[in-house]
Design a protein around this motif. Structure first.
Motif, PDB file in Angstrom:
ATOM      1  N   TYR A 157       0.809  -1.213   0.000  1.00 48.85           N
ATOM      2  CA  TYR A 157       0.000   0.000   0.000  1.00 48.85           C
ATOM      3  C   TYR A 157       0.845   1.267   0.000  1.00 48.85           C
ATOM      4  CZ  TYR A 157      -4.114  -2.875   0.653  1.00 48.85           C
ATOM      5  OH  TYR A 157      -5.128  -3.796   0.473  1.00 48.85           O
ATOM      6  N   TYR A 449      -7.928   2.021   3.206  1.00 47.68           N
ATOM      7  CA  TYR A 449      -7.336   0.907   2.463  1.00 47.68           C
ATOM      8  C   TYR A 449      -8.430   0.123   1.747  1.00 47.68           C
ATOM      9  CZ  TYR A 449      -3.226   1.525   5.504  1.00 47.68           C
ATOM     10  OH  TYR A 449      -2.136   2.027   6.179  1.00 47.68           O
ATOM     11  N   TRP A 454      -5.268  -5.588  -2.515  1.00 50.99           N
ATOM     12  CA  TRP A 454      -3.931  -5.880  -1.993  1.00 50.99           C
ATOM     13  C   TRP A 454      -3.047  -6.646  -2.984  1.00 50.99           C
ATOM     14  CZ3 TRP A 454      -1.275 -10.425  -1.031  1.00 50.99           C
ATOM     15  CH2 TRP A 454      -1.990 -11.618  -1.196  1.00 50.99           C
ATOM     16  N   LEU A 460      -3.093  -0.678  -6.760  1.00 52.44           N
ATOM     17  CA  LEU A 460      -2.120  -0.281  -5.737  1.00 52.44           C
ATOM     18  C   LEU A 460      -1.325   0.938  -6.208  1.00 52.44           C
ATOM     19  CD1 LEU A 460      -0.821  -3.849  -4.844  1.00 52.44           C
ATOM     20  CD2 LEU A 460      -2.065  -2.330  -3.281  1.00 52.44           C
TER      21      LEU A 460
END
Length: 528
Positions: A157, A449, A454, A460
């Protein structure tokens, strides 16, 4: 603020709303959007494993072992809330005593007297360095429950999908390095037990195999093992320092004065700092099964207390032992001939107790070896999709083999390896932790988030800001301030002939200064 997309595709607005698979959870300071079932989060690795026969058979073997003996098959996949199997919260405190409170940590404390510092100054450097360095892994630990991800996966992240691969490779090196130090000392101890009839190499092989068998089982076994392993190490180290006490010369002054004394002090404090901070890139590996509802302050406080207390305790005993080794001639001779293992064989007495204590001390190093094998295996899976498709237990085995080969090759140079390795990994750890801290506390405070992203390179960040900060912090701060056997930076040289390692402190400051503007520019241009 902008709406956050949930698993069902609907939109939820509100700064502190978090959607999980089972419930909405209030989490101050960030917004999380969770994903679906774990296997659907990583289709590329799953497709590769199904397509390649060897990988498919390895995956089936792993699944079979899970059914038979409970081997963990989770790997780096994100753990949804309803799949988490949280250990006791007390483990967040106790496991650090197994990770750090063992005999293989003693050589780090030994470096203080070896650098020519008095016992008093050695202890001050240990306490200050450890208290400062422990902040970084303690903070990174809080990201595990929050995101349900392993340590290097959380860095995606900020570092992005591709930048995190660099972090994964470095993390493998860090874990293998820790394992090498532990294996060498374990080999020295077992060699001393046999009156040096058995080589150090054989001892390294025995301990490495035992450590792999424990790490083989995975998360649950490791947490149970680490919860209790420290007790034996604590008792043995208390006895060791008690039996060494008659020859600990607390009035021995430092070998240096003036600027050179400052250099030696700063260098040893940097090593103590680095030893504690080095855990920053692995802590989330052991916290990702805690529920996201676990208060962050509890995770931080328990981790900080466990890490700092265990490290200070063991390094201080190492400094006391080092003081005795370098002032009492018989122990100095044993140390020069057979390393710390030989010196400890002389310190413990009588002879029968000494041999028993050395054997027991040998297996206390499993605390670090187990963690190193486990985390190295997880980091390897993050290097690429094909790496992800290979089961963790295979990567852990390969990491153990590499550590064993390096330990056998370098067991005669432990002090040199240790002093250089600790400082070098400290530069990386500080840059890594500062980037994650700023990303979490500043850039993600409003946006939150998207946990479904992910493993999605397109969702990202690009990672240019994070990788750029890491390179600038390491190359500018580390290179200018490092004091290594093979290179002394210009700022380190300013402390005189022996040099003073200030690279860690420069890395910290430079990372703070550089990351904020670079990440701000990246977000404005890329919008993620």
């Amino acid at each position: 603020m902008a709406a956050i997309e949930t698993d069902t595709g609907s939109k939820i607005a509100g700064k502190d709303k978090i959607s999980t698979e089972t419930q909405d959870v209030e989490k101050a300071g960030s917004t999380l959007s969770c994903s679906r079932a774990t296997t659907e989060d990583v289709p590329r690795a799953k497709m590769i494993r199904d397509k390649v026969a060897v990988l498919r058979h390895l995956g089936n073997l792993e699944a079979w072992l899970d059914q038979r003996i409970g081997v963990e098959t989770q790997g780096i996949d994100r753990i949804p809330e309803d799949k988490k199997n949280a250990p006791s919260l007390l483990n967040a405190f106790l496991m650090w005593f197994s990770f750090n409170g063992h005999v293989a940590t003693l050589p780090v404390g030994l470096l203080g007297p070896e650098f020519g510092l008095s016992l008093q100054l050695s202890v001050v450097a240990i306490v200050v360095g450890t208290l400062l360095g422990s902040f970084f892994p303690a903070y990174c630990a809080t990201l595990g429950p929050k995101l349900g991800l392993r340590a290097i996966a959380t860095s995606r992240y900020s570092f992005g999908f591709w930048g995190a691969k660099v972090c994964a490779v470095i993390n493998i090196v860090v874990n293998v390095g820790f394992a090498v130090v532990s294996l060498v000392l374990a080999g020295q101890l077992l060699s001393a037990v046999s009156d040096y009839k058995m080589t150090i190499d054989v001892g390294c092989v025995i301990v490495s195999l035992v450590s792999y068998l424990i790490s083989f089982a995975g998360f649950g076994m490791i947490h149970t093992f680490e919860k209790y392993m420290w007790i034996l190490a604590f008792i043995l180290e208390c006895v060791l320092v008690g039996q060494a006490a008659p020859h600990i010369a607390t009035d021995t002054p430092s070998s240096w004065s003036g600027l050179e004394l400052s250099a030696a002090f700063l260098t040893f404090m940097a090593i103590s700092f680095a030893y504690a901070a080095a855990w920053a890139s692995t802590t989330s590996d052991y916290y990702c099964n805690y529920l996201s509802t676990t208060p962050r302050w509890k995770i931080f406080t328990l981790t900080y207390a466990g890490l700092s207390i265990s490290t200070i305790f063991t390094l201080t005993i190492g400094a006391c032992v080092g003081n005795a080794v370098f002032t009492y001639a018989p122990w100095t001779d044993a140390y020069d001939a057979h390393g710390l293992g030989g010196a400890m064989g002389e310190m413990y007495h009588p002879n029968a107790w000494s041999k028993f204590a050395l054997v027991m001390s040998t297996f206390t190093v499993l605390g670090t070896l187990v963690a190193s094998n486990y985390s190295a295996g997880l980091a390897a899976q993050l290097v690429g999709d094909y790496f992800h498709a290979v089961p963790r237990l295979i990567w852990s085995f390969l990491a153990m083999v590499v550590a064993l080969v390096l330990a056998v090759a370098g067991h005669d140079y432990l002090s040199t390896i240790l002093s250089n390795f600790c400082s070098m990994l400290g530069y990386w750890s500080v840059c890594f932790a500062v980037i994650l801290f700023l990303e979490d506390q500043w850039f993600r405070r409003k946006d939150g988030y998207d946990l479904h992203a992910w493993d999605d390179p397109k969702a990202l960040p690009m990672g240019i800001a994070a990788v750029g900060t890491l390179v600038i912090g390491y190359c500018v701060g580390g290179v200018l301030g490092m004091d290594q056997t093979w290179f002394v930076g210009p700022i380190a040289k300013a402390f005189g002939g022996i040099g003073g390692d200030v690279g860690i402190y420069l890395c910290f400051v430079i990372s703070i200064i550089v990351y904020w503007p670079l990440r701000t520019l990246e977000k404005s241009m890329v919008k993620r």
